[in-house]
Design an enzyme around this catalytic site. Sequence first.
Site, PDB file in Angstrom:
ATOM      1  N   CYS A  97       1.101  -0.865   0.427  1.00  0.00           N
ATOM      2  CA  CYS A  97       0.019   0.139  -0.053  1.00  0.00           C
ATOM      3  C   CYS A  97       1.094   0.289   0.268  1.00  0.00           C
ATOM      4  O   CYS A  97       2.093   0.949   0.928  1.00  0.00           O
ATOM      5  CB  CYS A  97      -1.024  -0.142   0.912  1.00  0.00           C
ATOM      6  SG  CYS A  97      -2.390   1.358   1.647  1.00  0.00           S
ATOM      7  N   LEU A  98       0.842   2.593  -0.818  1.00  0.00           N
ATOM      8  CA  LEU A  98       1.216   3.208  -0.962  1.00  0.00           C
ATOM      9  C   LEU A  98       1.899   4.342   0.286  1.00  0.00           C
ATOM     10  O   LEU A  98       1.962   5.010   0.807  1.00  0.00           O
ATOM     11  CB  LEU A  98       0.826   4.712  -1.852  1.00  0.00           C
ATOM     12  CG  LEU A  98       0.976   4.206  -3.555  1.00  0.00           C
ATOM     13  CD1 LEU A  98       0.171   4.793  -4.621  1.00  0.00           C
ATOM     14  CD2 LEU A  98       2.498   4.000  -4.073  1.00  0.00           C
TER      15      LEU A  98
HETATM   16 NI    NI Z   1      -3.701   1.039  -0.338  1.00  0.00          NI
END
Ligand code: NI
Length: 166
Positions: A97-98
């Site tokens: 996830c970023l």
């Molecule tokens: Ni994410």
Amino acid sequence: MPAREVIIVPHPTLRKKAAPVTDFGAETQQLIDDMIVTLHEESGAGLAAPQVNVSRQVILVEFGSEEDESIPPTLYVTINPKISRFSKELVSGAEGCLSIPGLMGEVERSQEIVVEGQDRHGEPLKMKLRGWIARIFQHEIDHLNGILYTDRATNVWETDENFNPV
Ligand code: NI
């Protein structure tokens, strides 16, 4: 307009329930355009508005063919998305996830889902999705409900790898 900054944990916006979009005017269009630039700058496969600190129900998913990289990826912009059907069949897969740098995790997701929502102009959308793209949609729609993949992961590990974060 520059791209927006991606917020990371433990920013409180990531834990809020995002509000539905009711106005498809200039502000929403600008948000979507900024999110597209941000997604590309971050080399992500998906992005939800709360990740740019906007608590609204907007998600992007970009999906290319795994078999044939010459096929250009398709960008899905989905507003107010809801999953109306989850398959009982589950599949385990790795997610990053970023908003959670340095980690990946193994998450069980439904193999197939039906997503209903609206396109960027407010027209109704309904899509039956399967496999990797269904996984990204489930991850992004979780973001709209303040849920992170690490809440669901059976196993989380540290990594420098940044494989299609979403
Ligand atoms: Ni994410």
